[in-house]
Structure formats: C-alpha cells, structure tokens
Design a protein around this motif. Structure first.
Motif, PDB file in Angstrom:
ATOM      1  N   ARG A 233     -28.741  53.702   7.330  1.00  0.00           N
ATOM      2  CA  ARG A 233     -28.023  54.953   7.545  1.00  0.00           C
ATOM      3  C   ARG A 233     -28.288  55.875   6.362  1.00  0.00           C
ATOM      4  N   ILE A 234     -28.717  57.104   6.645  1.00  0.00           N
ATOM      5  CA  ILE A 234     -29.006  58.036   5.566  1.00  0.00           C
ATOM      6  C   ILE A 234     -27.719  58.698   5.093  1.00  0.00           C
ATOM      7  N   VAL A 235     -27.308  58.338   3.878  1.00  0.00           N
ATOM      8  CA  VAL A 235     -26.108  58.909   3.262  1.00  0.00           C
ATOM      9  C   VAL A 235     -26.565  59.456   1.928  1.00  0.00           C
ATOM     10  N   ARG A 236     -26.737  60.758   1.847  1.00  0.00           N
ATOM     11  CA  ARG A 236     -27.352  61.318   0.644  1.00  0.00           C
ATOM     12  C   ARG A 236     -26.435  61.266  -0.567  1.00  0.00           C
ATOM     13  N   ASP A 237     -25.162  61.554  -0.368  1.00  0.00           N
ATOM     14  CA  ASP A 237     -24.257  61.623  -1.503  1.00  0.00           C
ATOM     15  C   ASP A 237     -23.791  60.224  -1.920  1.00  0.00           C
ATOM     16  N   GLU A 238     -23.945  59.905  -3.212  1.00  0.00           N
ATOM     17  CA  GLU A 238     -23.612  58.549  -3.660  1.00  0.00           C
ATOM     18  C   GLU A 238     -22.118  58.263  -3.622  1.00  0.00           C
ATOM     19  N   THR A 239     -21.294  59.276  -3.939  1.00  0.00           N
ATOM     20  CA  THR A 239     -19.843  59.057  -3.911  1.00  0.00           C
ATOM     21  C   THR A 239     -19.389  58.772  -2.477  1.00  0.00           C
ATOM     22  N   ALA A 240     -19.900  59.567  -1.533  1.00  0.00           N
ATOM     23  CA  ALA A 240     -19.545  59.346  -0.127  1.00  0.00           C
ATOM     24  C   ALA A 240     -19.997  57.956   0.317  1.00  0.00           C
ATOM     25  N   ALA A 241     -21.167  57.540  -0.136  1.00  0.00           N
ATOM     26  CA  ALA A 241     -21.665  56.216   0.238  1.00  0.00           C
ATOM     27  C   ALA A 241     -20.770  55.120  -0.338  1.00  0.00           C
ATOM     28  N   ALA A 242     -20.308  55.327  -1.587  1.00  0.00           N
ATOM     29  CA  ALA A 242     -19.445  54.323  -2.215  1.00  0.00           C
ATOM     30  C   ALA A 242     -18.146  54.176  -1.434  1.00  0.00           C
ATOM     31  N   ILE A 243     -17.573  55.304  -1.017  1.00  0.00           N
ATOM     32  CA  ILE A 243     -16.318  55.250  -0.259  1.00  0.00           C
ATOM     33  C   ILE A 243     -16.557  54.582   1.097  1.00  0.00           C
ATOM     34  N   ALA A 244     -17.676  54.925   1.725  1.00  0.00           N
ATOM     35  CA  ALA A 244     -17.994  54.307   3.015  1.00  0.00           C
ATOM     36  C   ALA A 244     -18.148  52.789   2.855  1.00  0.00           C
ATOM     37  N   LEU A 256     -28.597  52.741  -5.609  1.00  0.00           N
ATOM     38  CA  LEU A 256     -27.407  53.130  -6.365  1.00  0.00           C
ATOM     39  C   LEU A 256     -27.867  53.514  -7.764  1.00  0.00           C
ATOM     40  N   GLN A 257     -27.635  54.762  -8.171  1.00  0.00           N
ATOM     41  CA  GLN A 257     -28.177  55.206  -9.455  1.00  0.00           C
ATOM     42  C   GLN A 257     -27.170  55.878 -10.373  1.00  0.00           C
ATOM     43  N   SER A 258     -26.230  56.606  -9.793  1.00  0.00           N
ATOM     44  CA  SER A 258     -25.322  57.376 -10.635  1.00  0.00           C
ATOM     45  C   SER A 258     -24.429  56.453 -11.470  1.00  0.00           C
ATOM     46  N   PRO A 259     -24.421  56.609 -12.806  1.00  0.00           N
ATOM     47  CA  PRO A 259     -23.567  55.766 -13.654  1.00  0.00           C
ATOM     48  C   PRO A 259     -22.101  55.826 -13.232  1.00  0.00           C
ATOM     49  N   ASP A 260     -21.625  56.987 -12.777  1.00  0.00           N
ATOM     50  CA  ASP A 260     -20.229  57.122 -12.341  1.00  0.00           C
ATOM     51  C   ASP A 260     -19.933  56.223 -11.148  1.00  0.00           C
ATOM     52  N   VAL A 261     -20.837  56.269 -10.170  1.00  0.00           N
ATOM     53  CA  VAL A 261     -20.614  55.496  -8.950  1.00  0.00           C
ATOM     54  C   VAL A 261     -20.759  54.000  -9.247  1.00  0.00           C
ATOM     55  N   ILE A 262     -21.689  53.655 -10.145  1.00  0.00           N
ATOM     56  CA  ILE A 262     -21.835  52.255 -10.541  1.00  0.00           C
ATOM     57  C   ILE A 262     -20.520  51.758 -11.144  1.00  0.00           C
ATOM     58  N   ASP A 263     -19.918  52.581 -12.005  1.00  0.00           N
ATOM     59  CA  ASP A 263     -18.628  52.249 -12.609  1.00  0.00           C
ATOM     60  C   ASP A 263     -17.554  52.043 -11.558  1.00  0.00           C
ATOM     61  N   ARG A 264     -17.519  52.977 -10.639  1.00  0.00           N
ATOM     62  CA  ARG A 264     -16.502  52.939  -9.582  1.00  0.00           C
ATOM     63  C   ARG A 264     -16.615  51.642  -8.777  1.00  0.00           C
ATOM     64  N   LEU A 265     -17.856  51.280  -8.393  1.00  0.00           N
ATOM     65  CA  LEU A 265     -18.026  50.097  -7.555  1.00  0.00           C
ATOM     66  C   LEU A 265     -17.810  48.811  -8.348  1.00  0.00           C
ATOM     67  N   ARG A 266     -18.048  48.877  -9.653  1.00  0.00           N
ATOM     68  CA  ARG A 266     -17.800  47.697 -10.471  1.00  0.00           C
ATOM     69  C   ARG A 266     -16.313  47.378 -10.475  1.00  0.00           C
ATOM     70  N   ARG A 267     -15.492  48.418 -10.436  1.00  0.00           N
ATOM     71  CA  ARG A 267     -14.037  48.221 -10.463  1.00  0.00           C
ATOM     72  C   ARG A 267     -13.454  47.942  -9.074  1.00  0.00           C
ATOM     73  N   ALA A 268     -14.209  48.282  -8.021  1.00  0.00           N
ATOM     74  CA  ALA A 268     -13.663  48.167  -6.666  1.00  0.00           C
ATOM     75  C   ALA A 268     -13.464  46.708  -6.272  1.00  0.00           C
ATOM     76  N   GLN A 269     -12.449  46.489  -5.456  1.00  0.00           N
ATOM     77  CA  GLN A 269     -12.187  45.137  -4.982  1.00  0.00           C
ATOM     78  C   GLN A 269     -13.105  44.816  -3.812  1.00  0.00           C
ATOM     79  N   ASN A 270     -13.438  43.541  -3.675  1.00  0.00           N
ATOM     80  CA  ASN A 270     -14.231  43.077  -2.532  1.00  0.00           C
ATOM     81  C   ASN A 270     -15.659  43.610  -2.498  1.00  0.00           C
TER      82      ASN A 270
END
Lengths: 518, 313
Positions: A233-244, A256-270
């Motif tokens: 699935r083409i999801v251009r925005d990394e934040t939107a992809a992380a939420i999805a 996955l490249q953005s340091p912010d999104v990497i941080d976010r997913l590192r903290r996410a559960q599951n």
C-alpha cells in the motif's frame, strides 16, 4: 571456495516449507472461504514503475520482483551467504572459467507459462547481454562469453576469464532474476508491468498511485505461503503510516526513515521495531579533475574538516552508522585493516590547506532534493566553511540532479550506491573507469581498474578479501570519495506478523511471513 | 443553439490544444531526461543512446511534437515512458479518486462555509461574527498537511472514528465513504474558511442595497430576506470561487492526497513530472484541462440560472 561448491542443503525455504506443512493441515480441514483471506499489508513510500529484471531499479520495484522471481542462487536474507535457489548445485572447472549448474526439476512458471528449463536461463542472460535490450546490468555479466544448455536441467556458463566473485552476479537480484522465454516473448512491450516468474507470489494487479497486489503461488517449489495475498500500500507520509500501523490498518512498515517516526514506533505498544546495517554508504564524491580538488591534500583536508560523527548523532539522531570506506559491515569481503581514517580535526584540515597553498576556494556540493539528501549537506558545508573553504550547497530536483551528475560537470555530489552485498556493486560503480560519467564515478578516478580485475582473478574468498582490502586502502588514501555515513535500515511490524526476516538490501521480502491468529 | 454549442466546442478544442502544447514544450525545456531517469545509477553512453532512440527522444523536438499531435488526434496518447502501460488509462484510473474527494470536499465546504458566512454577516460585529471570522482565518492559515496529520492523530488514532488511510481497494460504497470522510473533511474545512469569508462580505454588500431596504419596509419576514433575497444575489461571486476551487482540488489536492495516501490526478501528474514521463504528463494535462474547461462551461450556465440578468446577455 571449495566449501561453497556443495551448496548447503538447508535454507530458509525449507524452514518455510516446514511451517507451511503445519498450517496447510488446518487449511485443508476447512474451506478456504470460511477461513477468510489472510492478507498481509505492507507500507510502501512510493509507487512502483517497472518489474522487468533487465531494466529494474528502485527499491520498491525490486521488493516486488523479489517475490515474483528466483535466481540460480540467492543471498540468504539473514546472513548474506549465497545459497541455492533455482539451481541445486554447481561445479566450477579447474581453470575457473566454466560454471555448470544443475537446475531444480518440476519448477513451473506462473499463470500457465509452462515448465522452467535451462533455456529460460540462457534466454534471461542473453537478453541482458543484448545491447538492444538496453539493460542497466549488461556490465554485470560482461565476462559471460557463452551459455550452453546440454539438457533442460543443466546450464553451463562459460566466462572469458576466471572470476571468483561471479556467483554474486547470478544471485536473485536485478540481472540474476530468471525470466521465462515464452512469457517475455508473448507478452512483449507490456511485460514490464505483467511479470511472470517462478517465485512464491504471482503478480495480480497494480493500481497506480495506490497499491500493488500479489497472490500466493500455490505450486511454489519451496512450498506455498500461508498468506493468500500481499498488498503493498502506497502511504507517502511516514507519520500517517505509523498511525495506520498502530491502528492495525497495516502489518509492515517498510522504508522507515524519519528519526521522529522511528522514536514514536519504538515507544509504541505491540509494535516490533527492527533495524539492520545496510549495504550502502552515502558519499561525498569529489571531482578529482577540477581546480584545487586535484590535490589529494585538499581532499584529505575536507575529510578532516567534516564532523561526520556530529552529523550522525545530531542530524540523524543516531539512526546511521559511521563509515570508514564505501563497503559496510554487511559485506563478507570487508576488511578495514590498515585503511586510513580521517578523524574530525579542523586544525589539521587548515594545515593541509595551507600546505597545498589553497585560499579562496569556492566549493559546491550538488545534491538531490529528496529527504534527507537535501538537508544533511548543509551542516557539512558549514564544517567546510569553518576551515576556510567557501562551501555552498546546490539542491536540484531529481531529474535535474541526475542530468547534472551524469554530465560529470560538477565539483562534487552526494551519491549513495544501493545494491546487493557484492563488493563490486559500490566499488566498480564509484571507482572503475567504465563508470566515468554518465556513470557514477563522478570523481573520474582512474586507478582502481587493475585491482578490481585482480580481485576477480583471486581464487577464493580470503584471496578476494585481501585484494579488496588493498583497494580500500588505496582509495581511502587517494580519497576521490569521502564516505559520510553507513546507512541503517529501519522497519516495523505489527503483533500478528511472524517469521519476518529483514535483509540488508533496501528491499522488503515477506515470503517467509505468516500471520498469527488469521 | 447549434451555433452556441459549436462555439463552445471550438473554444474547448482551442483551449485544450493550447494547454497541451505549452505543457509539451515546457516539459522539454526543463533540465532532465527520461532515459537518464530510467537508467538510474548505471547509465552508460551506449545504453543511453539505445533507450533514447527507442523513446524517440533523439528526434528534434518539433518532430516529436508533430508525432505526438498526429497520434493524439487519433486518440492515442502513447505509453507511459516508465511503465510501458497506456498513459491515458493510468490517468483515467486516478480520476475517480480525485473527483470523489473534490465532490465530497466541496459539499462539506458549502454546507459549512455558506451558513457560517451568512450568520456572520447578519450578526455583523457580534461575538458570533468575530468567532466565525477567527476560525475562518485559522482555517486559511493552517497548512493542510498539518491539519491532516492532526486530524489523523485525533480522529483516527485517539478516538478511532476513521481509518488513517484515506482510501481502500475493498469494495463497498459505505466502506469507501468511511475512508473518504477524513480527507474530505480536511479539504472541505480549508475551503469552507474561504467560502465563509467570501459569503460574509458578499452578504454585507447585498444587505445594504436598496431592494433589501424596500423589502424590509414592506414587511417581508427577515429569514426570507436573508436566506432568499439576499443570499441568492450574494451567491454569484461565491459560486465563481466554488468553481475555481473545485477545479483546483481536482489537480492540486496533492498534499491532502499525500497525507491520506490517496491516489489522484495531481499526484499522478506530479509523479510524471518527477520521472520526466512525457507521455503520462501529456495525458494528465489533457485530462485535467478538459475537466477544468468543462467545469467552467457548466458554471457559466449556472450563473444564468441564479442571475437572470446574465441570462439575457
């Protein structure tokens, strides 16, 4: 090399087949419809464009192709060791020029294109070698003189000279992917988006700008996948992809490249966050035929002036590794012993520039307007200004950038060579005279050809390793290319994904994956 | 009437050829080369020459233009340089997604923007007016990708009301609508802000006119004056903006499409420009231009329906 000739009998496909056996029992017990579809959803950052192995490039295309095609041999996703694929074993003649492969029997092409035979192998390689095909990878098979097919399950490759690294060129990637003579001939012009392979997944459909769907190949020789289909699935925005991904709308987050999104997913559960060193570095390529850059002392001064550690720790927030040469830790051939290093040392840089009698040096870094390449050269230019080099950054949109770089008429540019764990991939591309512009040897370096040829002649892995080491020592001493950082690949997946293996290529392959609870 | 239609069709054709011609030469004037793009990192002089010849890029530009025009007249817009698939098919495939987003977005924009503008005008200077105009100002000022991500974080992630991905390939009208809701809301509210401001100023002007004063003096109920007499006149400039914005959102909702992972005409054209996929771009520009010109024709007819004075001209 001897130990490699008998290919190891155990590989991941058999692991996959074992896992499949267990689930198949369950699948046969109930109608497939009642079970529902087991669809894996993978995030892509951008659209695909072509799936013809002779002309394929870009990670998304290669990711799709890696599910559809096989090679004679393949890189083990985990270790990068070369293991069997369509060939079950091979022999090399005493003089190293004749390679004979025994092919796997009873392999069939997708969508009723018949049985796979040695003739398809011959067709695939001859097609890449034919100038009319316009293949990007013709140079990769350059030493291949003749392809013989004594019987349908034997193929003999004759080289013009011994090349111990030849197996790399046959691995399931780019020119190594085998196509069907009948499919390519019959489908013709539109083959590129209607690929036919022998792999675990078959191409189903491409919806431009939206998604690519593959369906499982029920007669795959390694055992059918437990998935019914995979949707990229083409999801251009990394934040939107992380939420999805967190919402469960996606299963795997690729690219996955953005340091912010990497941080976010590192903290996410599951969510499972994976990372792995990549096969490539990002480099500052210096044109050694222009002005003060002709002087090696100036190039070394620049290497000392660049605070590459600050770039990695600050700009990239630790999401990259330091690079001491253009090979990374993922290459079996890497040996950095005695390879010169350039610590951050502005005083030393100033001294070298004085010694070279350089003042008022205007220096331009040409780079591409894609994240992060459009931004990280800015702190680098600042580093260079600190030692008195009047450095500027010129950011060009990709099409204009490719044209500027291939004209060869740039002082320097940022280049990353993404490819398989074959040392020739970055080394030939960056240092060989055959890659002079329009190729990527924008530095016009001309002293590596002999060593690259010697590495090919070396009889075995230790021998090649030694020659590559000499080449790295020499190129890091001459410094036509300053490695800036070694890339690091991040990928995340949701709680239901099982058996996923991340590779060191910039691709994603979900062949061994199954879904928990589906 | 026949003359009128013929004139419309003639204008339509001239506009299309003009736009496509400009796009054709502009595209070739910017640096970059599709053959180089396709050969990527492994370009060799020989591979470049082969590919350029195959794509017809070795011919003089005017000759390429002639070939393009001759084929286009026969309805053949060529194959995408990159994928080898028919260019027009790829463009047309992205139209439904763009059109549904534009229609849904515009519906929300009108449903929200027009009443707010009217209320603000009627209560000019009141707290309601200040509040509405402040919200409209914020709506115009916030970049749409920021609003989009915030909406995803709030409405999708925190509250779980909508999916984060603004499109789905799964069949079903309601399912599609559910995915469309969030991007349409974001696009719609950003446009609603404009419409509210415009409606307010148009209403203020109309409400001060003589015929309104006469109507009031004759004892026509206030709701009738506002919502029927005044609004009808005030809607003419608003309609013009709605038309322009609708055409704009067909081709330029790229940011909304990017944030919500939707395919669309704008995104496809952008992709074609980046890849120097000349054929795909030409097909995209042609389709977009046809849509805009068609839309403007429909709008012209609509003005007539609203304002009888225009009908007589």
């Amino acid at each position: 090399m001897n130990d490699m000739r008998k290919l190891p009998a155990f590989n991941r496909r058999e692991v996959l087949a074992g896992a499949t056996g267990i689930t198949l029992g369950a699948a046969f017990g109930a109608p497939v419809m009642a079970q529902g579809s087991r669809t894996l959803r993978v995030r892509f950052g951008s659209d695909i464009s072509q799936l013809d192995p002779a002309r394929i490039f870009q990670n998304e295309n290669q990711s799709i192709a890696s599910h559809i095609y096989n090679g004679l041999v393949q890189y083990d996703q985990r270790t990068n060791a070369i293991v069997p694929d369509l060939a079950t074993s091979y022999e090399v003649s005493a003089d190293g020029t004749v390679w004979t492969f025994k092919l796997r029997p009873n392999v069939t092409w997708h969508k009723n294109y018949g049985a796979f035979t040695s003739d398809d192998v011959k067709f695939s390689f001859e097609r890449v070698l034919d100038p009319a095909t316009g293949s990007l990878y013709r140079g990769q098979l350059a030493g291949l003189k003749e392809i013989q097919t004594p019987d349908p399950l034997t193929v003999r490759l004759v080289l013009d000279s011994a090349n111990s690294g030849f197996l790399h060129k046959l691995c399931a990637f780019n020119q190594g992917w085998i196509v069907s003579r009948r499919a390519v001939t019959e489908i013709g012009e539109r083959y590129s988006m209607n690929p036919i392979g022998t792999g675990p997944f078959m191409f189903d459909r491409w919806t431009a700008g939206s998604e690519v769907r593959l369906v499982a190949n029920p007669s795959y020789f390694g055992g059918a996948s437990t998935l019914t289909d995979v949707i990229f699935r083409i999801v251009r925005d990394e934040t939107a992809a992380a939420i999805a991904l967190e919402n469960g709308e996606l299963d795997i987050f690729y690219a996955l490249q953005s340091p912010d999104v990497i941080d976010r997913l590192r903290r996410a559960q599951n969510i499972t966050l994976l990372d792995r060193p990549a096969n490539n570095t990002a480099n500052l390529v210096l044109n050694t035929t222009m002005g003060p850059l002709r002087d090696v002392r100036v190039r070394r001064a620049m290497a000392h002036a660049l605070n590459r550690k600050a770039l990695i720790d600050g700009f990239f927030r630790g999401t990259k590794f330091e690079a001491n040469s253009v090979l990374t830790s993922t290459f079996q051939e890497l040996s950095e012993e005695g390879v010169p290093r350039y610590a951050y040392d502005p005083d030393r840089a100033r001294a070298l520039l004085r010694e070279a009698n350089v003042s008022n040096f205007r220096f331009e870094i040409t780079t591409v307007g894609l994240n992060p390449f459009d931004r990280f050269p800015v702190p680098l230019a600042n580093d260079l200004q600190q030692v008195g080099i009047q450095a500027t950054v010129r950011v060009l949109e990709r099409g204009a950038y490719v044209q500027a770089r291939s004209s060869g008429n740039v002082q320097s540019c940022i280049t990353a060579v993404v490819g398989p764990p074959d040392p020739d991939s970055p080394l030939v591309t960056l240092y060989h005279t055959r890659s002079h512009p329009p190729g990527l040897n924008t530095s016009r370096y001309d002293s590596a050809d002999a060593l690259l040829a010697e590495a090919a002649r070396a009889p075995d892995l230790p021998g090649r390793k030694a020659v590559y080491n000499r080449l790295l020592r020499q190129t890091m001493d001459d410094l036509p290319v300053i490695p800036l950082y070694a890339d690091r690949l991040f990928l995340a997946h949701g709680p239901t994904v099982q058996g996923f293996v991340q590779n060191s290529l910039f691709t994603v392959n979900v062949s061994p994956v199954s879904l928990r609870g589906a | 009437m026949v003359f009128y239609i013929a004139r419309c069709a003639g204008q339509f054709a001239v506009a299309l050829v003009g736009i496509v011609t400009v796009a054709f030469f502009l595209m070739r004037a910017i640096p970059g080369d599709p053959a180089l793009y396709m050969l990527g990192d492994f370009a060799t002089p020989e591979a470049l020459a082969t590919l350029r010849a195959r794509l017809g890029l070795d011919l003089p530009v005017w000759q390429q233009y002639g070939i393009f025009l001759a084929r286009a007249l026969q309805g053949d817009l060529g194959m995408s340089v990159v994928t080898g698939e028919p260019a027009l098919a790829e463009i047309l495939a992205s139209v439904p997604s763009s059109a549904s987003l534009a229609v849904a977005g515009m519906a929300i924009a009108i449903a929200v923007g027009v009443p707010l503008g009217v209320i603000a005008a009627v209560r000019q200077g009141s707290v309601v007016d200040v509040a509405v105009m402040l919200i409209a100002l914020l709506g115009i000022s916030f970049p749409v990708f920021w609003v989009g991500i915030t909406a995803i974080l709030l409405l999708s992630h925190a509250l779980g009301l909508f999916p984060a991905l603004g499109a789905t390939s799964e069949p079903g009208f309601w399912k599609g609508l559910h995915h469309l809701a969030l991007p349409a809301l974001v696009l719609g509210l950003s446009v609603a802000a404009y419409i509210a401001r415009l409606t307010r100023s148009a209403m203020l002007e109309v409400l001060g006119q003589d015929h309104i004063r006469v109507a009031r003096a004759m004892g026509v109920p206030e709701w009738r004056i506002v919502w029927k007499l005044a609004l009808r006149n005030a809607l003419v400039p608003v309609l013009a903006v709605i038309g322009v914005t609708f055409a704009w959102s067909l081709g330029n909702a790229i940011l909304v499409e990017a944030v919500f992972s939707r395919p669309g005409l704008g995104s496809t054209i952008l992709k074609a420009v980046l890849a120097r996929d000349y054929q795909l771009l030409q097909a995209g520009v042609l389709v977009l231009a046809a849509a805009v010109v068609l839309l403007n024709t429909v709008l012209d007819l609509l003005y007539g329906a609203i304002d009888p004075r225009l009908r007589q001209q």
